[in-house]
Design an enzyme around this catalytic site. Sequence first.
Site, PDB file in Angstrom:
ATOM      1  N   LYS A 206       0.908  -1.067   0.207  1.00  0.00           N
ATOM      2  CA  LYS A 206      -0.021  -0.039   0.071  1.00  0.00           C
ATOM      3  C   LYS A 206       0.722   1.122  -0.280  1.00  0.00           C
ATOM      4  O   LYS A 206       2.129   1.333   0.363  1.00  0.00           O
ATOM      5  CB  LYS A 206      -0.978  -0.019   0.947  1.00  0.00           C
ATOM      6  CG  LYS A 206      -2.113  -1.018   0.852  1.00  0.00           C
ATOM      7  CD  LYS A 206      -3.199  -1.034   2.011  1.00  0.00           C
ATOM      8  CE  LYS A 206      -4.388  -1.958   1.525  1.00  0.00           C
ATOM      9  NZ  LYS A 206      -5.551  -1.832   2.463  1.00  0.00           N
ATOM     10  N   ARG A 245      -3.096  -9.964   4.914  1.00  0.00           N
ATOM     11  CA  ARG A 245      -3.597 -10.253   3.535  1.00  0.00           C
ATOM     12  C   ARG A 245      -2.252  -9.741   2.850  1.00  0.00           C
ATOM     13  O   ARG A 245      -2.138  -8.403   2.836  1.00  0.00           O
ATOM     14  CB  ARG A 245      -4.975  -9.414   3.297  1.00  0.00           C
ATOM     15  CG  ARG A 245      -5.313  -9.566   1.830  1.00  0.00           C
ATOM     16  CD  ARG A 245      -6.555  -8.542   1.901  1.00  0.00           C
ATOM     17  NE  ARG A 245      -7.168  -8.626   0.496  1.00  0.00           N
ATOM     18  CZ  ARG A 245      -6.835  -7.703  -0.587  1.00  0.00           C
ATOM     19  NH1 ARG A 245      -5.825  -6.901  -0.520  1.00  0.00           N
ATOM     20  NH2 ARG A 245      -7.546  -8.089  -1.775  1.00  0.00           N
TER      21      ARG A 245
END
Length: 283
Positions: A206, A245
């Site tokens: 991210k 994740r």
Amino acid sequence: MGVVNVTPDSFSDGGAWFDTERAVRHGLDLVREGADIVDVGGESTRPGAQRVSAEEELRRVEPVVRELAAHGVAVSVDTMRAEVAERAVDAGAVLVNDVSGGLADPEMARLVASSGVAYVLMHWRGHSHDMQSRAVYTDVVQEVLDELRDRMEAMISAGVDPGQIVLDPGLGFSKVPEHGHNWALLQELARFHGLGRPVLVAGSRKRFLSRLLGGAEGDRPFTDCDAATAAVTTLAAHQGAWAVRVHDVRPNADAVRVAAAWSAGGRGLDAAGRAEPLERGRP
């Protein structure tokens, strides 16, 4: 939890698995690399992404979920739509990963309650096209905790068993790198255990990582952030996260083993000093 994005426009690997056969093959590869769950998504939720129709989302994910489940894979479906979740559960999914925490579709609570599947409830303030404009906090950790608690109580009131719920603080969703929101949440991750449910950490590749590692020339490319992701995984596992994740499974599965050995001080290793197989299970 290994990621399979069956999309042309996901932020880090859009288009790589935008084909049923390739997506299934990738999901099986992730299991071989150590994934306990394969998370299949057909709609990008990157900042600025526009929604696709339910029909298109179903066309993308349903055959992938069905084929992976037929191979014995524990499949999660990454969707905000109850219709898509229901079809995926019918195809064999055992977990619904809803980044909206039930806010995007009022029918989601009914579906989760009636199906009995595990449910990831993420902190969410709005859809991708404007979610970063909603990243306004006085105390990001306390506000995310309070909003997650409110959503959990709403889902329980709608019939969802508390034992079905996994909580996700929503790294990158209405959280911006320039204000350190994601790092504050990670630093205080232990506080989320106070809500009484398992916690999923989803920080893989991210922007807050690419920004941290970037330089004068700009942010680091997302796909060059896997080592940083593994560092987050190690620390999250050490703080008791239920799952992470991730896009690149093997180094993160290794990171979980390192964290487990560290936390146990070496207890539980076999006579040669090897790790036991990772414990697998539902929330």
